[in-house]
Design an enzyme around this catalytic site. Structure first.
Site, short mmCIF file in Angstrom:
data_model
loop_
_atom_site.label_atom_id
_atom_site.label_comp_id
_atom_site.label_asym_id
_atom_site.label_seq_id
_atom_site.Cartn_x
_atom_site.Cartn_y
_atom_site.Cartn_z
N SER A 233 0.78 -1.65 0.00
CA SER A 233 -0.60 -0.60 -0.39
C SER A 233 1.29 1.26 -0.16
O SER A 233 2.42 1.12 0.15
CB SER A 233 -1.05 0.12 1.45
OG SER A 233 -0.20 -0.44 2.00
N LYS A 234 0.27 2.14 0.40
CA LYS A 234 1.48 3.54 -0.14
C LYS A 234 1.39 3.44 1.44
O LYS A 234 1.94 4.74 2.04
CB LYS A 234 0.32 4.47 -0.53
CG LYS A 234 -0.18 4.72 -1.70
CD LYS A 234 0.94 5.63 -2.59
CE LYS A 234 0.56 4.91 -4.03
NZ LYS A 234 0.74 3.77 -4.64
N ARG A 235 1.40 3.25 2.18
CA ARG A 235 1.71 3.15 3.71
C ARG A 235 3.27 3.59 3.54
O ARG A 235 4.30 3.06 2.97
CB ARG A 235 1.46 2.22 4.86
CG ARG A 235 2.58 1.20 5.65
CD ARG A 235 1.41 -0.07 5.81
NE ARG A 235 1.94 -0.73 5.04
CZ ARG A 235 3.40 -1.64 5.63
NH1 ARG A 235 3.42 -1.64 6.24
NH2 ARG A 235 4.13 -3.07 5.01
N GLY A 237 5.28 6.09 2.35
CA GLY A 237 5.37 6.87 0.90
C GLY A 237 5.72 5.86 0.16
O GLY A 237 4.88 4.67 0.66
#
Ligand code: GLU
Length: 462
Positions: A233-235, A237
């Protein structure tokens, strides 16, 4: 047939882990078969691409150790070639110019969605004579109207799609730029690419691309579509090579090993050196099922690699991190000895550095819990005695250092921990560190004595 594969990233400004894995699979395949691994930059979308973004690709591949063969191919330098091929296909009646305007296409799409619940170009211009006064045009491929497009995927098996589900897709846009679908095939043919290994998000594109091969009368390469990586995921960065390199302080060997296994298997083996990966890699080992990204597992794999790589390799990656912390080290025997000690405990490169900074800097403060637990009224006497013993050491090795600690423990009738722990807090600033004799050896005689004296004064002043 000599193997020639390519990695064809678009310069987006970061190297997504999925892309890095595609690069790795192609590189391993080339190296396993003694073939060539070509780098092609898909940079025709000029507005979006910067040279810095291209540098990120070079830099990430270099860091990963995925060296490419020959010159880098830049699509932006090949525009004339795409036009030449498009003209040829138009002349042969295999492609056509389409002058339908954007508004017309939108209206057609809507009408088609209403009736057929799908959208594709209705082929208005396919058999129409081209009117050069009709304004801007795109070039489209004439897809066969009946039958099926089929290919044997090296990973996924037979993949089939009916031609009436395929569009007369655009090869050249009205601004003269090639679409990905078209350029990729012209390039792969010109570069004599034998195998295309890429992400399964490109399976559908393959049918379009096969249409171009057919029109060109060229033999397609063999395709292998690797499964997706889920859970990126974009977690924290972007899930990019740069992030894992900087923030997590991974070794390229760790990241390569982990992403190789994420979508490829070789029995139950988990840990591979790069040489072992080259030896073992085979497209038939690529999984069909999607892989689940697991950061804890990545860190575990990296830990194994920290202990496995040569000290030279480790030094190459860790010395720049020391430099960023203001510590300049040469790849000397002393450094290797320090790395050997630190890598047994560390999870990553950053930790090797931060956990060993005590060697180069005296503690500025002492950890409060450690002070409460290990410093007492007796401490100055113990540390003072230790300092005298250490000052007297003639030959500086861990054996003589240990003997000095033992003499102090015996003289004060203390268990070793009662000497070693306050000494550790005095020298390192906290009660956690590698073995105390090694710590003292690295800090050195004069500096150890200075730190012991400073801790004695600290306790006395309280
Ligand atoms: N530029 C494309 C991508 O990054 C290349 C796909 C391919 O390998 O054909 O997805």
């Amino acid at each position: 047939m000599a193997v020639r594969v390519r990695f064809a990233p678009s310069p987006t400004g970061f190297m997504h882990l999925g892309n890095a894995r595609t690069a790795l699979f192609n590189w391993l395949f080339a190296r396993h078969h003694g073939g060539e691994f070509i780098l092609r930059i898909e940079d025709t979308d000029r507005e979006r691409h910067t040279e810095e973004a291209v540098e990120v690709i070079y830099d990430s591949l270099r860091w990963l150790g995925l060296n490419w063969d020959g010159e880098v191919v830049r699509q932006s330098t090949r525009l004339a070639r795409y036009h030449e091929v498009a003209e040829r296909l138009i002349a042969e009646g295999k492609a056509y110019r389409c002058t339908c305007s954007r508004e017309e296409l939108e209206a057609k799409k809507e009408a088609m969605m209403d009736t057929a619940n799908r959208t594709c170009y209705d082929r208005t211009c396919r058999d129409k004579a081209f009117d050069s006064d009709a304004g801007p045009y795109v070039v489209r491929l004439k897809m066969p109207l009946e039958g099926e497009s089929t290919f044997e995927d090296m990973v996924q098996g037979t993949i089939t799609k009916r031609f009436d589900d395929l569009d007369d897709f655009i090869m050249l846009r009205s601004d003269g730029m090639p679409t990905y679908q078209f350029a990729v095939v012209v390039d792969d043919v010109d570069m004599a690419i034998t195998h295309v290994i890429r992400g399964s998000d490109h399976i559908d594109n393959t049918h379009d691309q096969l249409g171009i091969y057919r029109a060109l009368g060229a033999n397609p390469p063999r395709f292998g579509h690797a499964p997706r990586i889920l859970g990126l995921s974009k977690r924290k960065g972007s899930p990019s090579v740069e992030y894992y390199r900087e923030a997590l302080g991974l070794l390229p060997e760790g990241l390569n090993n982990y992403i190789a296994r994420l979508g490829w298997s070789h029995g139950d083996d988990e840990i591979f050196t790069m040489a072992q990966l080259i030896e073992a890699f085979d497209v038939t080992g690529i999984n069909q099922a999607n892989g689940q990204f697991d950061e804890e597992k990545l860190i575990w794999v990296n830990e194994q690699q920290l202990r496995l790589v040569s000290l030279h390799t480790l030094a190459e990656h860790v010395l720049p991190i020391y430099a960023r912390h203001g510590v300049s080290l040469d790849p000397s025997d002393w450094t290797f000895k320090l790395l050997e000690l630190m890598r047994k405990r560390a999870h990553d490169l950053n930790e090797i550095v931060t956990d060993s900074l005590f060697v180069f800097r005296a503690p500025e403060t002492y950890d409060e819990d450690s002070v409460a637990k290990h410093f007492s009224a007796q401490t100055p006497a113990i540390l003072g005695a230790l300092r005298t013993e250490i000052e007297a050491i003639q030959s500086w090795d861990e054996g003589t250092i240990e003997a000095a600690f033992q003499r102090v423990a015996e003289a004060h009738q203390l268990k070793m921990g009662k000497v070693a722990q306050p000494a550790r807090v005095a020298i390192v600033g906290k009660a956690q560190s590698p073995g105390i004799y090694e710590v003292v050896w690295f800090v050195g005689k004069a500096e150890t004595c200075r730190r012991l004296a400073a801790a004695e004064a600290f306790v006395q002043s309280r």
